[in-house]
Design a protein around this motif. Sequence first.
Motif, PDB file in Angstrom:
ATOM      1  N   THR A  99       5.654  -0.488   1.113  1.00 25.80           N
ATOM      2  CA  THR A  99       5.139   0.655   1.273  1.00 25.80           C
ATOM      3  C   THR A  99       5.846   1.984   0.961  1.00 25.80           C
ATOM      4  O   THR A  99       7.308   1.660   0.741  1.00 25.80           O
ATOM      5  CB  THR A  99       4.250   0.761   2.645  1.00 25.80           C
ATOM      6  N   ASP A 100       5.338   3.175   1.004  1.00 26.19           N
ATOM      7  CA  ASP A 100       6.347   4.423   0.700  1.00 26.19           C
ATOM      8  C   ASP A 100       6.862   4.956   1.906  1.00 26.19           C
ATOM      9  O   ASP A 100       7.418   5.946   1.683  1.00 26.19           O
ATOM     10  CB  ASP A 100       5.445   5.268  -0.056  1.00 26.19           C
ATOM     11  N   SER A 101       6.626   4.670   3.129  1.00 26.18           N
ATOM     12  CA  SER A 101       6.996   5.069   4.284  1.00 26.18           C
ATOM     13  C   SER A 101       7.234   4.416   5.546  1.00 26.18           C
ATOM     14  O   SER A 101       6.244   3.590   5.827  1.00 26.18           O
ATOM     15  CB  SER A 101       6.093   6.444   4.551  1.00 26.18           C
ATOM     16  N   LEU A 118       4.480   4.708   8.782  1.00 26.31           N
ATOM     17  CA  LEU A 118       3.098   4.488   8.345  1.00 26.31           C
ATOM     18  C   LEU A 118       2.764   3.237   9.581  1.00 26.31           C
ATOM     19  O   LEU A 118       3.763   2.452   9.728  1.00 26.31           O
ATOM     20  CB  LEU A 118       2.789   3.825   7.200  1.00 26.31           C
ATOM     21  N   SER A 167       0.836  -1.218   0.001  1.00 24.83           N
ATOM     22  CA  SER A 167      -0.081  -0.048  -0.046  1.00 24.83           C
ATOM     23  C   SER A 167       0.884   1.398   0.161  1.00 24.83           C
ATOM     24  O   SER A 167       2.043   1.210   0.726  1.00 24.83           O
ATOM     25  CB  SER A 167      -1.005   0.073   1.287  1.00 24.83           C
ATOM     26  N   CYS A 168       0.575   2.198  -0.970  1.00 26.06           N
ATOM     27  CA  CYS A 168       1.200   3.408  -0.923  1.00 26.06           C
ATOM     28  C   CYS A 168       0.197   4.515  -1.116  1.00 26.06           C
ATOM     29  O   CYS A 168      -0.933   4.326  -1.660  1.00 26.06           O
ATOM     30  CB  CYS A 168       2.366   3.379  -1.799  1.00 26.06           C
ATOM     31  N   PHE A 169       0.422   5.856  -1.043  1.00 27.39           N
ATOM     32  CA  PHE A 169      -0.429   6.975  -1.136  1.00 27.39           C
ATOM     33  C   PHE A 169      -1.250   7.027  -2.534  1.00 27.39           C
ATOM     34  O   PHE A 169      -0.438   6.798  -3.359  1.00 27.39           O
ATOM     35  CB  PHE A 169       0.131   8.160  -0.807  1.00 27.39           C
ATOM     36  N   PRO A 170      -2.414   7.036  -2.515  1.00 23.91           N
ATOM     37  CA  PRO A 170      -3.449   7.304  -1.578  1.00 23.91           C
ATOM     38  C   PRO A 170      -3.540   5.754  -0.955  1.00 23.91           C
ATOM     39  O   PRO A 170      -3.961   4.866  -1.778  1.00 23.91           O
ATOM     40  CB  PRO A 170      -4.741   7.685  -2.113  1.00 23.91           C
ATOM     41  N   TYR A 171      -3.528   5.557   0.273  1.00 22.45           N
ATOM     42  CA  TYR A 171      -3.437   4.345   1.200  1.00 22.45           C
ATOM     43  C   TYR A 171      -4.940   3.307   1.056  1.00 22.45           C
ATOM     44  O   TYR A 171      -6.046   4.060   1.162  1.00 22.45           O
ATOM     45  CB  TYR A 171      -3.064   4.218   2.578  1.00 22.45           C
ATOM     46  N   THR A 172      -4.934   2.237   0.569  1.00 20.48           N
ATOM     47  CA  THR A 172      -5.981   1.352   0.435  1.00 20.48           C
ATOM     48  C   THR A 172      -6.573   1.078   1.975  1.00 20.48           C
ATOM     49  O   THR A 172      -5.716   0.463   2.809  1.00 20.48           O
ATOM     50  CB  THR A 172      -5.794   0.042  -0.308  1.00 20.48           C
ATOM     51  N   TYR A 214       0.582   9.122  -7.875  1.00 21.85           N
ATOM     52  CA  TYR A 214      -0.410   9.171  -6.815  1.00 21.85           C
ATOM     53  C   TYR A 214      -1.566   8.100  -7.031  1.00 21.85           C
ATOM     54  O   TYR A 214      -2.284   7.584  -6.491  1.00 21.85           O
ATOM     55  CB  TYR A 214      -0.956  10.427  -6.378  1.00 21.85           C
ATOM     56  N   TRP A 215      -1.628   7.618  -8.429  1.00 21.11           N
ATOM     57  CA  TRP A 215      -2.676   6.961  -8.766  1.00 21.11           C
ATOM     58  C   TRP A 215      -2.160   5.632  -9.734  1.00 21.11           C
ATOM     59  O   TRP A 215      -1.234   5.900 -10.291  1.00 21.11           O
ATOM     60  CB  TRP A 215      -3.896   7.481  -9.517  1.00 21.11           C
TER      61      TRP A 215
END
Length: 84
Positions: free
Chosen positions: A54-56, A59, A28-33, A76-77
């Motif tokens: 993930t991207d961070s 989180l 999961s990465c932004f925008p998070y599911t 982002y998408w």
Amino acid sequence: MAALDSSRQGVADALAQLDEGDVLVVSSCFPYTPSVLPTAEVAARHGIKVIALTDSGSLPLAKVALHSVYVPHACYWVSDFLSC
């Protein structure tokens, strides 16, 4: 190896088929599911090892995972990934 597919049998039913010591890879990465974190939390509580992509690291998903791999991204998408 199998995918947890919420459109088929449902995530809860799929998680019920996993045993302690199995591994669940979540991403999961932004925008998070929204469903990814609770899925990882339930798995971890039942002794399933969680690996997060993930991207961070800050989180909650990264904190639940036994191991995390951080993947930076500029889009982002999902539809934007092709143009990155």
